[in-house]
Write an enzyme that holds these catalytic residues in place. Structure first.
Site, mmCIF file in Angstrom:
data_model
loop_
_atom_site.group_PDB
_atom_site.id
_atom_site.type_symbol
_atom_site.label_atom_id
_atom_site.label_comp_id
_atom_site.label_asym_id
_atom_site.label_seq_id
_atom_site.Cartn_x
_atom_site.Cartn_y
_atom_site.Cartn_z
ATOM 1 N N GLY A 95 -8.897 -112.386 -36.468
ATOM 2 C CA GLY A 95 -8.514 -111.737 -37.722
ATOM 3 C C GLY A 95 -7.431 -112.516 -38.466
ATOM 4 N N HIS A 122 -10.860 -104.843 -35.000
ATOM 5 C CA HIS A 122 -11.671 -105.423 -33.925
ATOM 6 C C HIS A 122 -13.157 -105.118 -34.148
ATOM 7 C CE1 HIS A 122 -7.786 -104.597 -31.682
ATOM 8 N NE2 HIS A 122 -7.941 -105.881 -31.491
#
Ligand code: PAF
Length: 279
Positions: A147, A37
């Protein structure tokens, strides 16, 4: 960094930035932030004038109540991490702020969501699409960051953005790994030391497959067998799926050519881990 839990709070700050002509990046998360993150936030900070991060554990994308209630939380540390990574707003809505009494509108996708993780997680992507669409409407960013570990999620979000005409660029960012190669995930916290060690088999299987493809093997059945055999060699591992699909349509390939996604999901003990590579 400003912290707000209201839709009006985020909207008024973002609207002000817009009138100043500033570009807005957005990183949606469910909290318990890790280096994956943090790298998304840092990239968003590099590529935009302002960055919004959201933390919302979205009940609608969990199939089992236990998974939702066991989802790890550490808001204090998350705040520090967002601040350090350079975020400007942290949006932390409450459940009722996102799904008020009477909530009944969902984003359902006809393709892309039945295969791979969708096979065993019935309403997962309906929940993901619904919350991401809501967050996009609230934040109205120029770019949003996801991601590559969740490759199917990226493909689904890109499809949704295209289908529903969101004026948002989806940026896919590389998977961040632990030193032993395990893809960073909030679920890794549930692995015992022994299980963590066993999870190395996922990387081994994927690297083996990648090498075979690099050396010219283009039959998906053979590549799938290499991966299955490697996963079977680890007694704590149980293969959920290994799929070789087109990276955009997620349709199975009969020959490995063009942009191909090799994706696996493996249970290590009770923890389900996913990983992939694109070739
Ligand atoms: O990838 C996640 O953490 C979640 O699926 C997302 C995109 C924040 C939606 O809840």
């Amino acid at each position: 960094m400003e912290i707000t839990s209201t839709v009006e709070g985020v909207r008024s700050m973002v609207n002000k930035w817009r009138t100043e002509g500033l570009k807005v990046g957005f990183v949606p998360t469910m909290g318990f932030l890790h280096e994956g993150h943090e790298s998304l936030i840092k990239r968003a900070v590099e590529e935009n004038d302002r960055v919004v991060v959201s933390i919302f554990v979205n009940s609608k994308q969990f199939d089992k109540k236990e998974d939702f209630s066991n989802y790890p939380k550490d808001t204090e540390t998350d705040i520090v991490k967002c601040n350090m990574a350079g975020a400007h707003i942290l949006f932390t809505p409450e459940h009722d702020g996102m799904y008020a009494e009477g909530f009944s509108t969902y984003v359902d996708m006809e393709t892309l969501t039945d295969s791979l993780c969708g096979q065993s997680r019935d309403t997962h992507f309906r929940g993901v699409c619904t919350v991401v669409a809501k967050l996009f409407n609230i934040v109205r960013p120029d770019k949003a960051y996801f991601g590559q570990k969740d490759a199917q999620q990226v493909a689904v979000v890109k499809r949704m953005v295209n289908d529903l005409n969101f004026d948002i660029e989806i940026i896919e960012c590389e998977t961040i790994r632990e030193v032993d190669g395990l893809a960073r995930s909030s679920r890794n916290i549930h692995l015992s030391q022994e299980e963590h060690h066993a999870s190395i088999v996922i990387q081994k299987a994927l690297r083996l497959a990648e090498m075979a493809i690099y050396e010219g093997e283009n039959d998906p059945v053979i590549i799938q067998k290499y991966i299955k055999d490697e996963i079977l060699s680890e007694k704590l591992a149980r293969l959920d799926y290994v799929e070789i699909v087109d990276a955009e349509t997620l349709k199975p390939k009969t020959k490995i050519e063009g942009k191909t996604l090799v994706a696996i999901a493996v249970f290590i003990g009770n923890v389900r881990l996913i990983d992939n590579f694109v070739c």
